[in-house]
Design a protein around this motif. Structure first.
Motif, mmCIF file in Angstrom:
data_model
loop_
_atom_site.group_PDB
_atom_site.id
_atom_site.type_symbol
_atom_site.label_atom_id
_atom_site.label_comp_id
_atom_site.label_asym_id
_atom_site.label_seq_id
_atom_site.Cartn_x
_atom_site.Cartn_y
_atom_site.Cartn_z
ATOM 1 N N ARG A 26 0.848 -1.203 0.000
ATOM 2 C CA ARG A 26 0.000 0.000 0.000
ATOM 3 C C ARG A 26 0.876 1.243 0.000
ATOM 4 N N GLN A 27 2.014 1.156 0.739
ATOM 5 C CA GLN A 27 2.920 2.323 0.796
ATOM 6 C C GLN A 27 3.677 2.505 -0.508
ATOM 7 N N GLN A 28 4.081 1.393 -1.107
ATOM 8 C CA GLN A 28 4.860 1.477 -2.351
ATOM 9 C C GLN A 28 4.141 0.711 -3.445
ATOM 10 N N PRO A 29 3.117 1.329 -4.085
ATOM 11 C CA PRO A 29 2.365 0.594 -5.106
ATOM 12 C C PRO A 29 3.254 0.242 -6.287
ATOM 13 N N GLN A 30 2.922 -0.866 -6.934
ATOM 14 C CA GLN A 30 3.657 -1.257 -8.145
ATOM 15 C C GLN A 30 3.224 -0.366 -9.292
ATOM 16 N N THR A 31 4.154 -0.106 -10.174
ATOM 17 C CA THR A 31 3.790 0.707 -11.329
ATOM 18 C C THR A 31 4.160 -0.054 -12.602
ATOM 19 N N GLY A 32 3.735 0.470 -13.738
ATOM 20 C CA GLY A 32 4.090 -0.161 -15.012
ATOM 21 C C GLY A 32 3.227 -1.363 -15.308
ATOM 22 N N ASP A 33 3.698 -2.177 -16.259
ATOM 23 C CA ASP A 33 2.886 -3.312 -16.719
ATOM 24 C C ASP A 33 3.039 -4.536 -15.827
ATOM 25 N N GLN A 34 4.165 -4.616 -15.094
ATOM 26 C CA GLN A 34 4.478 -5.838 -14.350
ATOM 27 C C GLN A 34 3.778 -5.862 -12.998
ATOM 28 N N VAL A 35 2.450 -5.989 -13.004
ATOM 29 C CA VAL A 35 1.758 -6.030 -11.713
ATOM 30 C C VAL A 35 1.491 -7.476 -11.308
ATOM 31 N N ASP A 36 1.554 -7.728 -9.993
ATOM 32 C CA ASP A 36 1.284 -9.095 -9.539
ATOM 33 C C ASP A 36 -0.127 -9.191 -8.962
ATOM 34 N N LEU A 37 -0.432 -10.380 -8.441
ATOM 35 C CA LEU A 37 -1.791 -10.644 -7.964
ATOM 36 C C LEU A 37 -2.171 -9.723 -6.804
ATOM 37 N N LEU A 38 -1.196 -9.415 -5.932
ATOM 38 C CA LEU A 38 -1.503 -8.547 -4.790
ATOM 39 C C LEU A 38 -1.964 -7.175 -5.282
ATOM 40 N N THR A 39 -1.272 -6.643 -6.277
ATOM 41 C CA THR A 39 -1.677 -5.336 -6.822
ATOM 42 C C THR A 39 -3.075 -5.416 -7.437
ATOM 43 N N LEU A 40 -3.338 -6.509 -8.157
ATOM 44 C CA LEU A 40 -4.677 -6.658 -8.754
ATOM 45 C C LEU A 40 -5.750 -6.658 -7.665
ATOM 46 N N LEU A 41 -5.459 -7.351 -6.559
ATOM 47 C CA LEU A 41 -6.445 -7.403 -5.470
ATOM 48 C C LEU A 41 -6.608 -6.021 -4.827
ATOM 49 N N LEU A 42 -5.473 -5.313 -4.645
ATOM 50 C CA LEU A 42 -5.549 -3.989 -4.015
ATOM 51 C C LEU A 42 -6.280 -2.993 -4.916
ATOM 52 N N ASP A 43 -6.145 -3.179 -6.232
ATOM 53 C CA ASP A 43 -6.786 -2.247 -7.167
ATOM 54 C C ASP A 43 -8.241 -2.604 -7.457
ATOM 55 N N ALA A 44 -8.663 -3.831 -7.052
ATOM 56 C CA ALA A 44 -10.030 -4.267 -7.380
ATOM 57 C C ALA A 44 -11.053 -3.352 -6.696
ATOM 58 N N ARG A 45 -12.114 -3.015 -7.433
ATOM 59 C CA ARG A 45 -13.166 -2.146 -6.885
ATOM 60 C C ARG A 45 -14.524 -2.792 -7.053
ATOM 61 N N ASP A 46 -15.376 -2.632 -6.055
ATOM 62 C CA ASP A 46 -16.753 -3.110 -6.169
ATOM 63 C C ASP A 46 -17.434 -2.314 -7.292
ATOM 64 N N GLU A 47 -18.041 -3.064 -8.242
ATOM 65 C CA GLU A 47 -18.630 -2.375 -9.403
ATOM 66 C C GLU A 47 -19.735 -1.407 -9.005
ATOM 67 N N GLU A 48 -20.456 -1.730 -7.921
ATOM 68 C CA GLU A 48 -21.580 -0.860 -7.555
ATOM 69 C C GLU A 48 -21.170 0.286 -6.649
ATOM 70 N N THR A 49 -20.335 0.002 -5.638
ATOM 71 C CA THR A 49 -20.021 1.054 -4.660
ATOM 72 C C THR A 49 -18.683 1.732 -4.940
ATOM 73 N N GLY A 50 -17.841 1.106 -5.743
ATOM 74 C CA GLY A 50 -16.514 1.677 -6.021
ATOM 75 C C GLY A 50 -15.528 1.439 -4.883
ATOM 76 N N ALA A 51 -15.962 0.716 -3.840
ATOM 77 C CA ALA A 51 -15.076 0.507 -2.680
ATOM 78 C C ALA A 51 -14.030 -0.571 -2.973
ATOM 79 N N GLY A 52 -12.831 -0.374 -2.403
ATOM 80 C CA GLY A 52 -11.792 -1.396 -2.500
ATOM 81 C C GLY A 52 -11.914 -2.342 -1.314
ATOM 82 N N MET A 53 -11.020 -3.333 -1.250
ATOM 83 C CA MET A 53 -11.070 -4.276 -0.125
ATOM 84 C C MET A 53 -10.238 -3.750 1.040
ATOM 85 N N ASP A 54 -10.690 -4.038 2.253
ATOM 86 C CA ASP A 54 -9.858 -3.647 3.394
ATOM 87 C C ASP A 54 -8.777 -4.725 3.623
ATOM 88 N N ASP A 55 -7.900 -4.435 4.600
ATOM 89 C CA ASP A 55 -6.749 -5.335 4.799
ATOM 90 C C ASP A 55 -7.188 -6.760 5.108
#
Ligand code: HEM
Length: 265
Positions: A26-55
């Motif tokens: 969370r402090q040092q987000p990945q950038t560029g094309d080389q994102v891993d699964l953790l980044t995908l999960l952190l970036d995921a948003r609920d389609e209806e509320t726009g909320a991300g997942m908590d820890d």
């Protein structure tokens, strides 16, 4: 109870490890094309509320992926090595395929379609020793299966292990034979005679990932090593949550260049 205390101590260690990784990312987000699964999960948003997942939600996802994805594939590989140690003809055929296609280099995903026998071996290991040896479903309503009444709300378990050894679908079911998984042989069987990854809407989400990972690991290691059984102790399954080798598989790694007694060149 000491066992329970040990469980909670270990759980705390695992949680700390995972929460540290989440905080760091969370402090040092990945950038560029080389994102891993953790980044995908952190970036995921609920389609209806726009909320991300908590820890805690991220932690739960990671635990699921680690537990569901690690021990199952590790089991598959252990049983595959065991079967290879028992069946030198299959091992030689494997080494022949790997030599012809890879010639000593590391395999990549694009090599997988050219390694059919490597994959057949894994499929046969999954048949004989399915890591998920049973799957369960909750009956949402009353039913009847094969004359047995199923009350609503009951838990119905399907034994993958027994289905995979059912003589109606598998000739000489207890014998190891990777040629059961040639495309022709597969086409002649009912779909659910083989269900190492389950079936229907809850089919294993990591199915393709597991087969890709296991094929690459087997192709990498089998080019360099043969794993011979270290002793004559019988190797038996331990049907816990997954189908482990009881007591672990004790092996000796031999470089492939070393001739094996009894092998003809
Ligand atoms: C050889 C390796 C594996 C085997 C044998 C296996 C087997 C299974 C089985 C039998 C199920 C239940 C399916 C059902 O009830 O119909 C399942 C579910 C699941 N597996 Fe796997 N699995 C493997 C690898 C993986 C990997 C690598 C991952 C993740 C990276 C994974 C993640 C999951 C998840 C999240 C579920 C629950 C899916 C749901 O309920 O929607 N598995 N797996």
């Amino acid at each position: 109870m000491p066992r329970i205390r040990r469980f909670y101590r270990n759980l705390a260690v695992m949680n700390q490890f995972i929460y540290d990784i989440i905080a760091q990312r969370r402090q040092q987000p990945q950038t560029g094309d080389q994102v891993d699964l953790l980044t995908l999960l952190l970036d995921a948003r609920d389609e209806e509320t726009g909320a991300g997942m908590d820890d805690q939600q991220i932690r739960d996802e990671l635990i699921t992926l680690l537990i569901a994805g690690h021990e199952t594939t590790a089991n598959l590989l252990a049983w595959t090595w065991y079967l290879l140690a028992q069946h030198p003809t299959a091992r030689k055929r494997l080494e022949g395929e790997l030599g012809a296609v890879l010639n000593g280099r590391l395999p990549t995903v694009s090599d997988i379609p050219h390694l059919p026998f490597t994959e057949q071996l894994l499929q046969e290991a999954l048949r004989l020793y399915p890591p998920a040896w049973f799957i369960s479903r909750n009956a949402i309503e009353e039913d009847e299966i094969g004359g047995y009444p199923i009350p609503a709300g009951s838990l119905v378990s399907v034994s993958t292990y027994l289905t995979h050894r059912h003589p109606d679908f598998w000739p000489q079911p207890n014998q190891f034979n990777p040629d059961r998984f040639t495309p022709q042989a597969e086409a002649s069987r009912p779909r659910y005679a083989y269900l190492p990854f389950g079936g229907g809407p809850r089919l294993c989400i990591g199915n393709s990932f597991a087969m890709t990972e296991a094929t690459l690991i087997l192709a990498t290691l089998a080019q360099q090593f043969r794993l011979a059984l270290a002793n004559t102790q019988p190797v038996t399954p331990d049907p816990l949550i997954t189908l482990r080798v009881k007591g672990g598989l004790q092996v000796v790694a031999q470089p492939v260049a070393t001739p094996v007694p009894g092998d003809t060149p």
